[in-house]
Design an enzyme around this catalytic site. Structure first.
Site, PDB file in Angstrom:
ATOM      1  N   LYS A 197     -12.774  -3.102  -6.100  1.00 62.81           N
ATOM      2  CA  LYS A 197     -13.111  -1.677  -6.257  1.00 62.81           C
ATOM      3  C   LYS A 197     -11.892  -0.884  -6.694  1.00 62.81           C
ATOM      4  CE  LYS A 197     -12.518  -0.773  -1.321  1.00 62.81           C
ATOM      5  NZ  LYS A 197     -12.667  -2.089  -0.719  1.00 62.81           N
ATOM      6  N   LYS A 245      -8.830 -10.450  -9.721  1.00 65.89           N
ATOM      7  CA  LYS A 245     -10.029 -10.515  -8.883  1.00 65.89           C
ATOM      8  C   LYS A 245     -10.858  -9.246  -9.055  1.00 65.89           C
ATOM      9  CE  LYS A 245      -9.290  -8.667  -4.273  1.00 65.89           C
ATOM     10  NZ  LYS A 245     -10.109  -8.589  -3.115  1.00 65.89           N
ATOM     11  N   LYS A 272       0.820  -1.216   0.000  1.00 73.29           N
ATOM     12  CA  LYS A 272       0.000   0.000   0.000  1.00 73.29           C
ATOM     13  C   LYS A 272       0.849   1.260   0.000  1.00 73.29           C
ATOM     14  CE  LYS A 272      -4.369  -1.589   1.979  1.00 73.29           C
ATOM     15  NZ  LYS A 272      -5.343  -1.443   3.061  1.00 73.29           N
TER      16      LYS A 272
HETATM   17  P1  ADP Z   1     -11.669  -4.857  -2.658  1.00 75.02           P
HETATM   18  O1  ADP Z   1     -10.697  -5.810  -3.277  1.00 75.02           O
HETATM   19  O2  ADP Z   1     -12.757  -4.465  -3.579  1.00 75.02           O
HETATM   20  O3  ADP Z   1     -10.927  -3.691  -2.047  1.00 75.02           O
HETATM   21  P2  ADP Z   1     -11.920  -5.659   0.068  1.00 75.02           P
HETATM   22  O4  ADP Z   1     -10.471  -5.954   0.133  1.00 75.02           O
HETATM   23  O5  ADP Z   1     -12.434  -4.419   0.732  1.00 75.02           O
HETATM   24  O6  ADP Z   1     -12.374  -5.642  -1.462  1.00 75.02           O
HETATM   25  O7  ADP Z   1     -12.702  -6.934   0.590  1.00 75.02           O
HETATM   26  C1  ADP Z   1     -13.815  -6.930   1.435  1.00 75.02           C
HETATM   27  C2  ADP Z   1     -14.274  -8.372   1.581  1.00 75.02           C
HETATM   28  O8  ADP Z   1     -14.762  -8.865   0.322  1.00 75.02           O
HETATM   29  C3  ADP Z   1     -13.174  -9.345   2.001  1.00 75.02           C
HETATM   30  O9  ADP Z   1     -13.715 -10.296   2.888  1.00 75.02           O
HETATM   31  C4  ADP Z   1     -12.759 -10.019   0.709  1.00 75.02           C
HETATM   32  O10 ADP Z   1     -12.251 -11.315   0.925  1.00 75.02           O
HETATM   33  C5  ADP Z   1     -14.062 -10.041  -0.078  1.00 75.02           C
HETATM   34  N1  ADP Z   1     -13.789  -9.937  -1.521  1.00 75.02           N
HETATM   35  C6  ADP Z   1     -13.327  -8.829  -2.148  1.00 75.02           C
HETATM   36  N2  ADP Z   1     -13.205  -9.042  -3.471  1.00 75.02           N
HETATM   37  C7  ADP Z   1     -13.573 -10.328  -3.691  1.00 75.02           C
HETATM   38  C8  ADP Z   1     -13.664 -11.138  -4.873  1.00 75.02           C
HETATM   39  N3  ADP Z   1     -13.367 -10.663  -6.067  1.00 75.02           N
HETATM   40  N4  ADP Z   1     -14.105 -12.417  -4.741  1.00 75.02           N
HETATM   41  C9  ADP Z   1     -14.435 -12.896  -3.511  1.00 75.02           C
HETATM   42  N5  ADP Z   1     -14.375 -12.189  -2.373  1.00 75.02           N
HETATM   43  C10 ADP Z   1     -13.948 -10.916  -2.441  1.00 75.02           C
HETATM   44 NA    NA Z   2      -8.877  -4.043  -0.823  1.00 75.11          NA
END
Ligand code: ADP
Ligand code: NA
Length: 330
Positions: free
Chosen positions: A200, A197, A114
């Site tokens: 956001k 994956k 990060k």
């Molecule tokens: P992002 O990658 O959008 O920033 P976060 O890291 O905030 O998402 O993840 C929030 C929750 O959603 C976590 O528990 C994460 O494991 C789940 N999550 C995020 N993206 C995915 C994905 N593409 N597939 C499955 N679970 C996900």
């Molecule tokens: Na994230």
């Protein structure tokens, strides 16, 4: 006997959750709330480790909480609260800061990733100590189980080390929690880049399905999803990542097996699969969207829910903090 405690948090870093959050986190949590004493925290103190617009942060904090309730987190069963409403998080984090080695904190790989993105000079000290605040979040509720993705394993390890260290220096104060790494959970990929994956933080939103988007926007994104030239609808993550991702989403949301979907779509085109999937996604998200809009349209009701949860959380958290302070001679 008391149910085991789980704690999980999410940052209010977007106006709408996406399909990956829904499948990978939210739908798991709604199931877990039946068997656990569950704390789900909107971690706004974590969010300010990177710059935030105050109005937007406040709106996103409420929108995140509303979507969790709309998707099935029941405020009567789970404690769904906002981190900054419970002062003990920042207070225990300070104590744990004093017990974390600088080298130990420096080994956290998420900070390295990060801070590189932020540019090392503009990364805040708060971003550096982020895992220590997370340890405080978890330990305040005497958490037994922390359901997280693989990327959080190292932070839960640090939490365990800090709990054990505190207990051995100052007497038994904290439960040492276990990480429950959600491996069985389907991973959802970006519709335009089906080997990354869904996130956001993707560069464009063309491959991101958002819970709060109107049906026609989501349908357009699904119809434009990347597939391949082979024109057969079968699951093959290596050779057919785009089609496999669509099948995974379809299968998880309908609770049908991949095999039964392959059979249903045998001899049909990708257009049919996408149209069917757009309907399934709409069936899932339409009620969540409606309920979210209702909750956001009635601020007093949402405030009442969050205040009630904060009160419950405060009670437990301040009790734990008081034992820690007493043990420390504070
Ligand atoms: P992002 O990658 O959008 O920033 P976060 O890291 O905030 O998402 O993840 C929030 C929750 O959603 C976590 O528990 C994460 O494991 C789940 N999550 C995020 N993206 C995915 C994905 N593409 N597939 C499955 N679970 C996900
Ligand atoms: Na994230």
């Amino acid at each position: 006997p008391a149910k085991p405690v789980i704690f999980s948090g999410m940052q209010p870093s977007s106006d709408s959750l996406h399909l990956g959050n829904y499948i990978g986190a939210l739908s798991q949590w709604t199931q877990m709330q039946e068997d656990f004493d569950a704390y789900f925290c909107v971690v706004n103190l974590h969010a300010i480790t990177v710059p935030q617009d105050p109005k937007e942060l406040a709106a996103r904090t409420r929108a995140t909480a509303a979507q969790y309730i709309a998707a099935g987190i029941d405020p009567a069963k789970s404690t769904l609260f906002v981190q900054s409403h419970v002062p003990a998080h920042a207070e225990l984090a300070w104590v744990l800061n004093t017990m974390t080695g600088f080298g130990e904190a420096s080994r956290m790989t998420q900070f390295k990733d990060k801070s590189q993105r932020a540019g090392t000079d503009s990364a805040s000290v708060g971003l550096f100590t982020y895992p220590i605040l997370m340890a405080a979040d978890i330990l305040l509720y005497q958490t037994n189980v922390v359901p997280v993705g693989e990327d959080q394993r190292q932070h839960v390890e640090l939490t365990r080390d800090l709990a054990a260290r505190f207990n051995s220096r100052f007497g038994d104060t904290f439960v040492v929690p276990e990480a429950q790494i959600q491996k069985g959970t389907a991973k959802i990929y970006d519709l335009q880049d089906p080997t990354s994956k869904m996130s956001k933080s993707a560069e464009t939103e063309a491959g991101l399905i958002k819970v709060l988007d109107p049906a026609n926007v989501t349908k357009k994104k699904i119809m434009r999803a990347v597939t391949d030239d082979d024109a057969s609808i079968r699951f093959d993550r290596e050779a057919k990542p785009g089609v496999s991702n669509l099948l995974t989403i379809y299968s998880v949301l309908t609770e049908r097996s991949l095999e039964s979907l392959e059979t249903e779509f045998e001899g049909r085109g990708y257009g049919d699969l996408k149209k069917g999937l757009a309907e399934v996604v709409e069936e899932t998200f339409a009620p969540v969207r409606t309920r979210t809009e209702e909750l956001l349209a009635d601020p007093a009701e949402l405030d009442r829910i969050l205040a009630g949860a904060a009160e419950r959380a405060n009670e437990v958290a301040s009790r734990t903090l008081a034992s820690a302070y007493e043990a420390l001679g504070l």
